[in-house]
Design an enzyme around this catalytic site. Structure first.
Site, PDB file in Angstrom:
ATOM      1  N   ARG A  42       0.847  -1.199   0.000  1.00  0.00           N
ATOM      2  CA  ARG A  42       0.000   0.000   0.000  1.00  0.00           C
ATOM      3  C   ARG A  42       0.875   1.238   0.000  1.00  0.00           C
ATOM      4  O   ARG A  42       2.061   1.179   0.282  1.00  0.00           O
ATOM      5  CB  ARG A  42      -0.911  -0.008   1.223  1.00  0.00           C
ATOM      6  CG  ARG A  42      -2.007  -1.056   1.125  1.00  0.00           C
ATOM      7  CD  ARG A  42      -2.851  -1.066   2.372  1.00  0.00           C
ATOM      8  NE  ARG A  42      -3.640   0.149   2.496  1.00  0.00           N
ATOM      9  CZ  ARG A  42      -3.631   0.937   3.575  1.00  0.00           C
ATOM     10  NH1 ARG A  42      -2.863   0.669   4.607  1.00  0.00           N
ATOM     11  NH2 ARG A  42      -4.387   2.020   3.617  1.00  0.00           N
ATOM     12  N   LYS A  46       4.431  -6.555  12.101  1.00  0.00           N
ATOM     13  CA  LYS A  46       3.600  -6.937  10.952  1.00  0.00           C
ATOM     14  C   LYS A  46       4.014  -8.304  10.411  1.00  0.00           C
ATOM     15  O   LYS A  46       5.187  -8.541  10.147  1.00  0.00           O
ATOM     16  CB  LYS A  46       3.758  -5.866   9.862  1.00  0.00           C
ATOM     17  CG  LYS A  46       2.907  -6.099   8.634  1.00  0.00           C
ATOM     18  CD  LYS A  46       2.743  -4.815   7.870  1.00  0.00           C
ATOM     19  CE  LYS A  46       2.165  -5.044   6.496  1.00  0.00           C
ATOM     20  NZ  LYS A  46       1.827  -3.801   5.819  1.00  0.00           N
ATOM     21  N   ARG A  78      -1.089   5.084  13.309  1.00  0.00           N
ATOM     22  CA  ARG A  78       0.125   4.802  14.103  1.00  0.00           C
ATOM     23  C   ARG A  78      -0.208   4.916  15.584  1.00  0.00           C
ATOM     24  O   ARG A  78      -1.027   5.744  15.976  1.00  0.00           O
ATOM     25  CB  ARG A  78       1.215   5.854  13.831  1.00  0.00           C
ATOM     26  CG  ARG A  78       1.534   6.067  12.384  1.00  0.00           C
ATOM     27  CD  ARG A  78       2.771   5.277  11.959  1.00  0.00           C
ATOM     28  NE  ARG A  78       2.809   5.172  10.508  1.00  0.00           N
ATOM     29  CZ  ARG A  78       3.315   6.098   9.712  1.00  0.00           C
ATOM     30  NH1 ARG A  78       3.862   7.163  10.226  1.00  0.00           N
ATOM     31  NH2 ARG A  78       3.297   5.936   8.402  1.00  0.00           N
TER      32      ARG A  78
HETATM   33  C1  BTN Z   1       0.780  -3.855   2.389  1.00  0.00           C
HETATM   34  O1  BTN Z   1       0.749  -4.211   3.571  1.00  0.00           O
HETATM   35  O2  BTN Z   1       1.318  -2.790   2.058  1.00  0.00           O
HETATM   36  C2  BTN Z   1       0.187  -4.757   1.350  1.00  0.00           C
HETATM   37  C3  BTN Z   1       1.155  -5.818   0.888  1.00  0.00           C
HETATM   38  C4  BTN Z   1       0.589  -6.756  -0.137  1.00  0.00           C
HETATM   39  C5  BTN Z   1       1.639  -7.672  -0.711  1.00  0.00           C
HETATM   40  C6  BTN Z   1       1.053  -8.715  -1.609  1.00  0.00           C
HETATM   41  S1  BTN Z   1       2.207  -9.967  -2.045  1.00  0.00           S
HETATM   42  C7  BTN Z   1       1.102 -10.612  -3.211  1.00  0.00           C
HETATM   43  C8  BTN Z   1       0.454  -9.423  -3.905  1.00  0.00           C
HETATM   44  N1  BTN Z   1       1.279  -8.961  -4.994  1.00  0.00           N
HETATM   45  C9  BTN Z   1       1.776  -7.736  -4.761  1.00  0.00           C
HETATM   46  O3  BTN Z   1       2.532  -7.130  -5.535  1.00  0.00           O
HETATM   47  N2  BTN Z   1       1.339  -7.287  -3.591  1.00  0.00           N
HETATM   48  C10 BTN Z   1       0.487  -8.227  -2.931  1.00  0.00           C
END
Ligand code: BTN
Length: 326
Positions: free
Chosen positions: A124, A189, A324
């Site tokens: 994100r 996380k 946060r």
């Molecule tokens: C976040 O916490 O910022 C979201 C992370 C999401 C990661 C997953 S891995 C599989 C899918 N492909 C990506 O490029 N992103 C999501």
């Protein structure tokens, strides 16, 4: 990934020593070619070392993804109309979300793409999702939602519940949720969710639901900006079966998405709130260059975050907000 490299990895995955000649025989190539492919594997971040007179070995065994093994753990569809497994497994891809988006016309709703590694994994807020080989679950599911965009509000929250249920099933019942879509253990996380919408057809909306779930991240990993953890650090098991884990996650996702489609978010609110990592804690919301402080209360039926701010309860929506602890 090159077929020889896949065969080589499968041979090395058990974590034992193999000489260059043995590996050459297994993979049907010369010793010199094996040496080159070993360098290629190192380039992917795979920790292979060599000892003179013994050969090559992985620093620790790997559990590689296997469609047949995953399918053994999947709950068969109830209607029995669609018995084939809608699953694509890739050794390497830029991002499973991007791949799924680009190939959407070839797939049915419910199709899943899982990769061993991502060269451009996305998180994100435009962040990179660092995705070393065979260290995590990198998974994207395509789901077509009838009922337009409003049918999606709160989807990321219920996907978080599917991750928590999966962690509980493998023996980690202490996972918590951070609005809107992070999963935490011990305030670190362990998983993130990235949901993207790819075009609406009439009232139907195509969604790409991406999940990154840390299984065993290499100790020398770089580029992760947040405090993070992984499954093996908490489970104490040296080799988590990622095929079983992926299947349990898919089962939970499908179950929860179907319930969400028929009952909406309201039915999940109290459970989500019980898992809220910031329940009744002071937090700061960051929205671009603005920030608001208050006490985190929970979520409403649309998935907005409820906060006590200056004596009144306010709700906050939006994908660009982050929360946060203060
Ligand atoms: C976040 O916490 O910022 C979201 C992370 C999401 C990661 C997953 S891995 C599989 C899918 N492909 C990506 O490029 N992103 C999501």
């Amino acid at each position: 990934m090159h077929e020889t490299r896949i065969a080589l990895l499968k041979a090395l995955a058990r974590g034992e020593f193999y000489s260059g000649t043995e590996l050459g025989e297994i993979c049907g190539v010369s010793r010199t070619a094996i040496a080159k492919h070993i360098e290629g594997l190192k380039g992917l971040g795979i920790d292979v070392f060599s000892v003179k007179g013994k050969g090559y070995k992985l620093s620790s065994p790997l559990s590689l993804l296997d469609k047949d093994v995953i399918s053994q753990y999947l709950v068969p569809p109830q209607d029995k109309t669609n018995l084939h497994l809608d699953l694509t497994i890739l050794s390497q891809v830029n991002s499973t979300n991007t791949y799924l988006k680009e190939h959407l016309s070839q797939f049915n709703s419910g199709h899943v793409v899982i990769a061993e590694s991502q060269s451009a994994g996305r998180g994100r807020h435009g962040r990179t999702w660092v995705s070393p080989f065979a260290s995590s679950i990198y998974l994207s599911m395509y789901w077509r939602f009838d009922g337009g965009y409003q049918a999606l509000s709160g989807l990321s929250l219920v996907i978080g519940l599917a991750v928590v249920d999966t962690l509980t099933e493998i023996g980690l019942p202490s996972a918590q949720l951070k609005w809107p879509n992070d999963v935490y253990i011990d305030m670190q996380k362990i998983a993130g969710v990235l949901i993207e919408v790819e075009g609406a057809v009439g009232d139907a909306v195509n969604c790409i639901i991406g999940i990154g779930l840390n299984v065993k991240l290499p100790s020398n990993i770089e580029g992760i900006e947040q405090s993070y953890t992984d499954i093996e650090s908490h489970l104490g098991t040296p080799l988590v079966d990622r095929n079983k884990l992926a299947a349990l996650l898919l089962n939970n996702m499908k179950r929860i998405i179907r319930k969400f489609e028929s009952e909406g978010l309201a039915t999940f609110v109290s459970r989500w709130e019980a898992l809220n990592v910031f329940e009744n804690k002071p937090v700061r919301l960051i929205m671009g260059d603005q920030s608001i402080e208050g006490v985190c209360l929970g979520i409403d039926n649309e998935g907005a975050l409820r906060m006590q701010v200056n004596g009144s309860v306010q709700s906050f929506h939006g994908g660009e907000i982050s929360v946060r602890a203060i």
